[in-house]
Design an enzyme around this catalytic site. Structure first.
Site, PDB file in Angstrom:
ATOM      1  N   HIS A  85     -27.600 147.270  31.464  1.00 52.03           N
ATOM      2  CA  HIS A  85     -27.941 147.216  29.820  1.00 52.03           C
ATOM      3  C   HIS A  85     -28.683 148.310  29.404  1.00 52.03           C
ATOM      4  O   HIS A  85     -29.384 148.562  28.777  1.00 52.03           O
ATOM      5  CB  HIS A  85     -28.239 146.014  29.333  1.00 52.03           C
ATOM      6  N   HIS A  86     -28.507 149.600  30.325  1.00 52.88           N
ATOM      7  CA  HIS A  86     -29.365 150.879  30.383  1.00 52.88           C
ATOM      8  C   HIS A  86     -28.615 152.284  29.696  1.00 52.88           C
ATOM      9  O   HIS A  86     -28.957 153.144  30.127  1.00 52.88           O
ATOM     10  CB  HIS A  86     -30.143 151.205  31.249  1.00 52.88           C
ATOM     11  N   PRO A  87     -27.574 151.935  28.892  1.00 56.90           N
ATOM     12  CA  PRO A  87     -27.031 153.105  28.548  1.00 56.90           C
ATOM     13  C   PRO A  87     -27.734 154.167  27.887  1.00 56.90           C
ATOM     14  O   PRO A  87     -28.833 153.774  27.001  1.00 56.90           O
ATOM     15  CB  PRO A  87     -25.801 152.737  27.504  1.00 56.90           C
ATOM     16  N   ASP A 131     -25.677 154.866  32.681  1.00 54.42           N
ATOM     17  CA  ASP A 131     -25.974 153.512  32.885  1.00 54.42           C
ATOM     18  C   ASP A 131     -26.297 153.202  33.942  1.00 54.42           C
ATOM     19  O   ASP A 131     -25.525 153.580  34.948  1.00 54.42           O
ATOM     20  CB  ASP A 131     -24.794 152.639  32.017  1.00 54.42           C
TER      21      ASP A 131
END
Ligand code: FAD
Length: 513
Positions: free
Chosen positions: A447-449, A291
């Site tokens: 918020h980028h898993p 992430d």
């Protein structure tokens, strides 16, 4: 109940596929979604996005305590609604650097995942405010606004400060080049957020060959040997089998590996610990979780009131090489972002709105890798989400370099008109130890898993270059989980391009378009 194609999850990727695959009237398409249609009017108001997490259409995941971030647990919101996380997200549309996608093409051996391969998909997505060109599309479902006059005056001053700090002007995040200063391109039309459900799903709901089932929670895949034959899903309180010729899982980077794991597909030892019978010892499922982290933030008290954002607060991302630590292939190492509002984590006191602004900073290609595992066999058992934030030297060094760069930009004369004083980290935070302690408490998810069902050919990859699950028939994964290595920027544009490319180049031909 049965369909030629069953799509699990009506999020960002699932809505694209439902629209594109149901263009073929010769096939039936089913789309199941744990949530329902969006009904919260705040979703459409861009400035409201920070207030949406925690509402009843958020899955509200949390990580386990992270040793690299002072033992903190991090909230991971995800949309449980038509449009999925595109209903919660911050609307920034950033494709990534050309070289980001070279890594994808290399691990799969498939040119379609290079920047050039994805470009037709990127163009098909968008209705770009600047019109059509070799790089941009103008006839796609999703508006991509490159703002100009709407950009906040403090963010304009920040962009000037970036140039003064010798960062080049870029102007547009969506041409394959990413180094430099630019206002954020946004999925906003006429002042309102456009979700992927608004853009892709809503206009095709009346198609006779598309069946959309809301409040349908997929429990497990159904199998006949190595052939996936559909799913069982909870619908109206009943566990119901849904048969499918082709099943496409689009439940996102967290829920997709969980569905495979509950179905007995995953690392044997971890399945055993969770009490799930192992059907296939698939080492990569749930692994490779990574992430982007952002430091929130380098906050400045303003000399004069900061006007409220007319966009979505966080109006500009800047991508930079960091000298000796830069990647050889030309993608950036660090990112800065300017927010026309104070942004802090739960560890710090937040100044009043209008009284302060923030420069965020982060690492574009983190090397920390974690995992998602089950704690039990049932869908009600909470997942164990462990991104292992800041667990490598590389990430810790670069997160510090990124903060140093943010402060350098923040102290340029171009921001003097706005800058009264630095609040965080603040003048008292001087030593390396102080700054390290600050960073551990100031980082938060961007918020980028991604990466938990990564595409590739090597051991540990979960899907192949066609996004088909290794070792199984008729099961495809199309969402953020297949991203093998995170691109430099926010990932939404890449997720949509993956779905567009899968529909046109893989599923379309198989289904006989
Ligand atoms: P999702 O869109 O999450 O879709 C998954 C869908 O599957 C959901 O609708 C979910 O309810 C459904 N589902 C899950 N499990 C089941 C099940 N068992 N049965 C049935 N349905 C199920 N990206 C950017 O590029 N720019 C940004 O500005 C940005 N900001 C963000 C801000 C926030 C607060 C968040 C949360 C994300 C942000 N992102 C941003 C990331 C981006 O939104 C996501 O990466 C992207 O939407 C992921 O798409 P997806 O299709 O993989 O998953």
């Amino acid at each position: 109940m049965g369909f030629d194609v069953l799509i699990v999850g009506a999020g960002s990727a699932g809505c694209v596929l439902a629209a594109r695959l149901s263009e073929n009237p010769g096939i039936t398409v089913g789309l199941i979604e744990a949530g329902g249609p969006a009904s919260d009017p705040d979703i459409a108001i861009p400035q409201q996005w920070p207030l949406l997490p925690g509402r009843d259409y958020d899955w509200a995941y949390r990580t386990v305590p992270q040793p690299g971030t002072a033992g903190r647990r991090h909230d991971w919101p995800r949309g449980r609604v038509f449009g999925g996380s595109s209903c919660l997200h911050a609307m920034a549309h950033v494709r990534g650097a050309h070289d980001d996608f070279r890594a994808w093409a290399e691990v799969t051996g498939a040119a379609r995942w290079s920047y050039e391969g994805l470009l037709p998909g990127f163009r098909r997505i968008e209705s770009f405010s600047g019109g059509a060109s070799e790089q941009h599309g103008a006839g796609g479902p999703l508006p991509v606004l490159l703002p100009n006059a709407e950009v906040s005056p403090v963010v304009r001053a920040y962009m000037g400060a970036g140039l003064a700090a010798a960062i080049p002007w870029l102007g547009d995040h969506n041409t394959g080049r990413l180094i430099g200063v630019a206002p954020n391109s946004l999925t906003i039309r006429a002042g309102r957020r456009v979700t992927v459900a608004d853009a892709y799903l809503e206009p095709v709901l009346a198609r006779g060959n598309l069946t959309v089932i809301s409040c349908a929670l997929a429990h497990r895949l159904t199998l006949s040997g190595t052939r996936v034959t559909g799913v069982t899903a909870q619908i109206d309180g009943q566990v119901t089998p849904i048969a499918a010729g082709m099943t496409i899982v689009c439940a996102g980077a967290i829920a997709t590996p969980l569905l495979l794991l509950r179905s007995g597909i995953g690392p044997a030892r971890s399945l055993e610990r969770a009490g799930v019978a192992c059907l296939s010892d698939h080492a990569g499922v749930g692994e490779n979780l990574h992430d982007h982290l952002l430091t929130a933030g380098n906050v400045y008290r303003a000399k004069k009131p900061v006007p409220p954002s007319r966009l979505q607060h966080s109006e500009s991302l800047t991508y930079v090489h960091c000298g000796e630590l830069s990647r050889p292939d030309g993608a950036p190492d660090v990112v800065l972002g300017c927010v026309a509002a104070p942004t802090v984590t739960e560890c710090f006191e937040r100044p009043a709105m209008g009284s302060a602004y923030t420069i965020l900073s982060g690492v574009t290609h983190p090397t920390s890798r974690g995992r998602i595992t089950l704690t039990g066999p049932e869908i009600t058992d909470p997942p164990m989400i462990d991104p292992q934030y800041l667990s490598t030297d590389h990430d810790r060094r670069l997160v510090r370099q990124a903060l140093d760069l943010a402060r350098r930009v923040g102290h340029q004369p171009e921001l003097a008109e706005w800058r009264a004083e630095e609040i965080y980290p603040g003048a008292d935070c001087r030593s390396d130890a102080d700054l390290e302690a600050f960073l551990e408490r100031a980082v938060m998810t961007h918020h980028h898993p991604v990466g938990t069902c990564r595409m590739g050919r090597a051991a540990g990859s979960v899907v192949d270059a066609d996004l088909k699950l290794h070792g199984f028939e008729q099961l495809y994964v199309v969402d953020a989980s297949v991203i093998p290595v995170i691109p430099s920027g926010p990932i939404h544009a890449a997720v949509l391009a993956i779905a567009e490319t899968f529909a046109a180049d893989i599923a379309g031909p198989i289904l006989g378009r």
